[in-house]
Write an enzyme that holds these catalytic residues in place. Sequence first.
Site, PDB file in Angstrom:
ATOM      1  N   SER A  45       0.068  -0.612  -5.548  1.00  0.00           N
ATOM      2  CA  SER A  45      -1.202   0.063  -5.548  1.00  0.00           C
ATOM      3  C   SER A  45      -1.356   0.295  -4.491  1.00  0.00           C
ATOM      4  O   SER A  45      -1.339  -0.483  -3.262  1.00  0.00           O
ATOM      5  CB  SER A  45      -2.176  -0.141  -5.948  1.00  0.00           C
ATOM      6  OG  SER A  45      -2.501   0.729  -6.250  1.00  0.00           O
ATOM      7  N   GLU A  46      -0.907   1.478  -3.327  1.00  0.00           N
ATOM      8  CA  GLU A  46      -1.107   1.019  -2.076  1.00  0.00           C
ATOM      9  C   GLU A  46      -2.282   0.576  -1.483  1.00  0.00           C
ATOM     10  O   GLU A  46      -2.187   0.769  -0.071  1.00  0.00           O
ATOM     11  CB  GLU A  46      -0.181   2.774  -1.611  1.00  0.00           C
ATOM     12  CG  GLU A  46      -0.969   3.737  -1.320  1.00  0.00           C
ATOM     13  CD  GLU A  46      -1.238   4.780  -3.093  1.00  0.00           C
ATOM     14  OE1 GLU A  46      -0.641   4.394  -3.817  1.00  0.00           O
ATOM     15  OE2 GLU A  46      -1.990   5.368  -3.184  1.00  0.00           O
ATOM     16  N   ASN A  47      -3.152   0.805  -1.755  1.00  0.00           N
ATOM     17  CA  ASN A  47      -3.872   0.373  -0.933  1.00  0.00           C
ATOM     18  C   ASN A  47      -4.430  -1.321  -1.014  1.00  0.00           C
ATOM     19  O   ASN A  47      -5.092  -1.854  -0.561  1.00  0.00           O
ATOM     20  CB  ASN A  47      -5.349   0.598  -1.894  1.00  0.00           C
ATOM     21  CG  ASN A  47      -5.501   0.209  -2.844  1.00  0.00           C
ATOM     22  OD1 ASN A  47      -5.055   0.519  -3.666  1.00  0.00           O
ATOM     23  ND2 ASN A  47      -6.507  -1.202  -3.355  1.00  0.00           N
ATOM     24  N   SER A  87       1.301  -2.818   3.435  1.00  0.00           N
ATOM     25  CA  SER A  87       1.818  -1.824   1.413  1.00  0.00           C
ATOM     26  C   SER A  87       3.133  -0.339   2.204  1.00  0.00           C
ATOM     27  O   SER A  87       3.416  -0.031   1.662  1.00  0.00           O
ATOM     28  CB  SER A  87       0.643  -1.395   1.530  1.00  0.00           C
ATOM     29  OG  SER A  87       0.683  -0.337   0.141  1.00  0.00           O
TER      30      SER A  87
END
Lengths: 217, 217, 231, 231
Positions: A45-47, A87
Site C-alpha cells: 500500500s503506497e502510503n 514506498s
Amino acid sequence: MLTKEQIAQRIAQELQDGYYVNLGIGIPTLVANYVPAGINVTLQSENGLLGMGPFPTESEIDADLINAGKQTVTTLSGSVFFDSATSFAMIRSGRVDLTVLGAMEVNDKGDIANWKIPGKMVKGMGGAMDLVASAQNIIVAMQHTNRSGASKLLSKLTLPVTGLGCVKKIVTNLCVIDVTPRGFELKELAPGISIDDVHNATEGNLLAEGEIPEIQF
Amino acid sequence: MLTKEQIAQRIAQELQDGYYVNLGIGIPTLVANYVPAGINVTLQSENGLLGMGPFPTESEIDADLINAGKQTVTTLSGSVFFDSATSFAMIRSGRVDLTVLGAMEVNDKGDIANWKIPGKMVKGMGGAMDLVASAQNIIVAMQHTNRSGASKLLSKLTLPVTGLGCVKKIVTNLCVIDVTPRGFELKELAPGISIDDVHNATEGNLLAEGEIPEIQF
Amino acid sequence: MNKVVKNADDAIQGIRDGMTIMLGGFGLCGIPENSISSIVKAGIKDLTCISNNAGVDDFGIGLMLQSKLVRKMISSYVGENAEFERQLLSGELEVELLPQGTLAERCRAAGAGIPAFYTPAGFGTEIAEGKETREFGEKQFIMEKAFESDFAIVKAWKGDTDGNLIYKATARNFNPMMAMAGKITIAEVEELVEPGELDPNFIHTPSIFVNRIFQGTDYEKRIEQRTIRQN
Amino acid sequence: MNKVVKNADDAIQGIRDGMTIMLGGFGLCGIPENSISSIVKAGIKDLTCISNNAGVDDFGIGLMLQSKLVRKMISSYVGENAEFERQLLSGELEVELLPQGTLAERCRAAGAGIPAFYTPAGFGTEIAEGKETREFGEKQFIMEKAFESDFAIVKAWKGDTDGNLIYKATARNFNPMMAMAGKITIAEVEELVEPGELDPNFIHTPSIFVNRIFQGTDYEKRIEQRTIRQN
C-alpha cells in the site's frame, strides 16, 4: 458477462508465488479475495505498508494504520512500515511485481487515462502516475464500456493521459485482452460473450485470431 | 606558535550552543576536547552517527560502533544511527553547523586542496568533497607551512582542488585568518608571532589592518 | 540550546502570511493537529501548503480552508472536501497536483541537498508541461526540483527533547521527508521523552533535522474510512 | 517463494566473471564476510566492486584483491591496503574514486528508480571532468547517475525469512541503499528469525528489496582502529 468479483477472480489467476502486488481502489481491491491456494503474495500500500492484512475487527481498529484508500487495515506477520519516499522507491525501481488499476480509457498502444475528466472536479492522480510510469506489469480491471455504452478500449484516448504504453493486460466484464505491439489481442471470452460482442464494444484495433477460449475459474 | 592542541582549543572557541559539528581526522578531532563550558555541541560522524561519544573502555568496545576514522567510539544520551545516504543528506542540506577540516593548501579565494598529491598513492576523498561543497561554515585547522617550509596559504593552489570558495576561517600554528572577498584577513596572532612572521609564511594575499590582537585562551 | 517549546502557539512563531509550509500526513493519518489549530487561531493567511491531501471539510487542512488561509495547495489528491472544491471553482484557491511519489521525492531532495532529479512519473502527461524531459537508457523522464519551503510541520509518535523522532505505523508517511526539508522544522509529538529513552538504532528522524518540538494534546486522530470485518 | 538459502555458497550462485557487484560496509564495519569468503573460494573474477572501501590486506575486499578477482573498484577511500596499491600501480586494477555522499546517493538513486540527480560535491574538481554541470539557484552542481549493478551483497544484524532487515549501530552505513540497488540483492545476517519477530515499525530494509537471505557464521568483525580510553 463477468461480475466485478469475477473480473477480480480472473486477475487473481495472474498472481505468482512471491509476488509483491499493488492493488488500486475499486475492482482491483477485490483481487485480494481470490488469491489462489498455495500462492503467497504480499500487498503493497503506497502510503507506507508492505504486507497489508484484512480490515480490522472493531477492537483492532487503529487510526494510525490505514491503506492508500484511507481505510483502516491490519498487519500480518512480516509486515513492514516505511515512509512515502521509500514506498515510491520500491515502485519506481520496479520491485512491485504486479499493479492492478482501474481505468477510464485504455488505447491499443497501452496508454491509460484514469485520473481526470475535463470539466469535472479533479481530485488528483495520487500514486497512479508513479505506478503506471514504473511498473513492468500492469493489468487494468474495468467495465468494457462506460455508463453511456461507449467503448473504453480506444484507438485514441479522449481523456488526459496518466501514463504511456504501460498497460499489458485488460480484464473487463466481456473478456481478457493482451495489449501487444499489434494492438488489443483478444485472449479469452466471458461466458455467453461472442467475439462479435467484443468487437462491437471495442473502438480500438481488436485482433481475434484462432480459437478464443472461455475464461475458466 | 600554537601547538596542535592549541589550534584545536582556539577553534573550539567558535563553537556555539546547539551546534552540530563534523570534525575531520587529525587536529580537527582534538577540537572535541576543548568544548567550552556551558556549550553543548553534537558531533556528526559521516559514517552514520550523530552524538558521538568518547572512545570506549576496554569492556565497552563494539566492532559495530566506529567513527568515520574507523576508530571505536561510544554513544551518548540522544545519539542516533542512520545510513550513509541520510548522513550526507544532513551534510548537503546544510544542517551541519560547523565543519573542521585539515588541508594541504588553501588559497585566498577559500578554495581548498586536501585529498590528492599527484605522483603519490591517492587514497580518496572520503566525505571531504561533500562536506566542503555543502557546509556554510568551514574552518581549516593546519600548520601554516608544509614540512619543507613552503606556505600552505597560497594565491593559487598547486594541488588538485577539493572544493571551491568554501573555507571561511583558517587557524594555524601562527595565527587566525578569515577568508573574505578581499583575501586572507589576519585576525589574531599566536603568542610570540609578529605580523611579519605571518607575511613571510603566507604566499597568498594577506591583509593585516589595524591592531592584530594575540589569541586568547 | 533548547528545542522544546511549550505548545503549538509557541511552535508556530515566525510563520507569516504568504509563506510556504509543508504539512505531514496522508489523509487524516499522521497530521499535525495541534499546529493546524494554532495556525487557524492565529489566522495566518495566503499560505502555500505542501501536503499530500487537503483534509476533510471540518478536519485537518480543511480547517485552514474554512478560514480561507490557504492561497495554494500542492498535493497529489484533494478529494473529500466540498469547501476545497468551492474555493477552487471560484478561483480563491490555486491547486498544483503532482504524482504522489514525485511529491515525496521533492521533499526528500530538499532535505538531502539535491536541487533536482529525474523521475518517470507523469512523462507524456500534462504534469510534464513546462518541465524538462530527458532520456536515460531508452526511457523518458521528467526533471523535478526540490521543494522550497519556509517551515515544515510534522507529527510524530514519540520524540526526545533533542529532537529525535519516531512515527507509528502508517502515520509515518510524508512526515520524515518533510522533517528533513523545512528551513525550520516543527515537530509535534504524542509523547515527549528525555534523550536516551529512544533506542538510537531505531529512530526515524535524527534530531539534526528538527528545530522545535512540543508535546501535543487532545489528539482526535479522526478516521476517514472506518472499515471493519466481523470477527 | 522461499528467499532463504543455506549458506553463502548458495547465495552467490549466478555471480559470474565480469559482473558488477555492490558490497556493503564502511571500512571493515558491516561487511558481508561470509559472501566475500565464498566469492574468493569460487574464484569469480574480473569483478567491478562498488564499495566505500577496499578492506585491508588480509580482510574484507582485501581477500578478493589478494586472489586478483577485482578488475575495478568504485570507492571513496581505499587506503590501508598494500596489495591494492601494488595492483593499482602495476595497472592490474582500475580505481574510480567518488565523494562518499555521491557514492551513497548513486546507490540510493538506483534503488529509487531515479536515473540521475544533481549534487554539489566535487564541482570544480577533477571528479566533475566529463560530467554535466548545471546551476540551480546560483550554486553549481554535477549531474550524477544511478549505479547499475548485477548483485548487491549486504550484511545485516537480524533478518526475517521474508527478507526484512535491521542493522546494528554504524554497521548500517551503505548497506540499506545497496540493498535497494541490486538487480538481485543478497543479505547475510547474524540472526535469521521468523516473520513477525521484527517490529514492523523498526525495520531498516523492507523485504521487497531482498531476494536471497541466509544466516552467516563465524563473524570475525575485525576492528581497524582499536581506540580505547582508560576508565
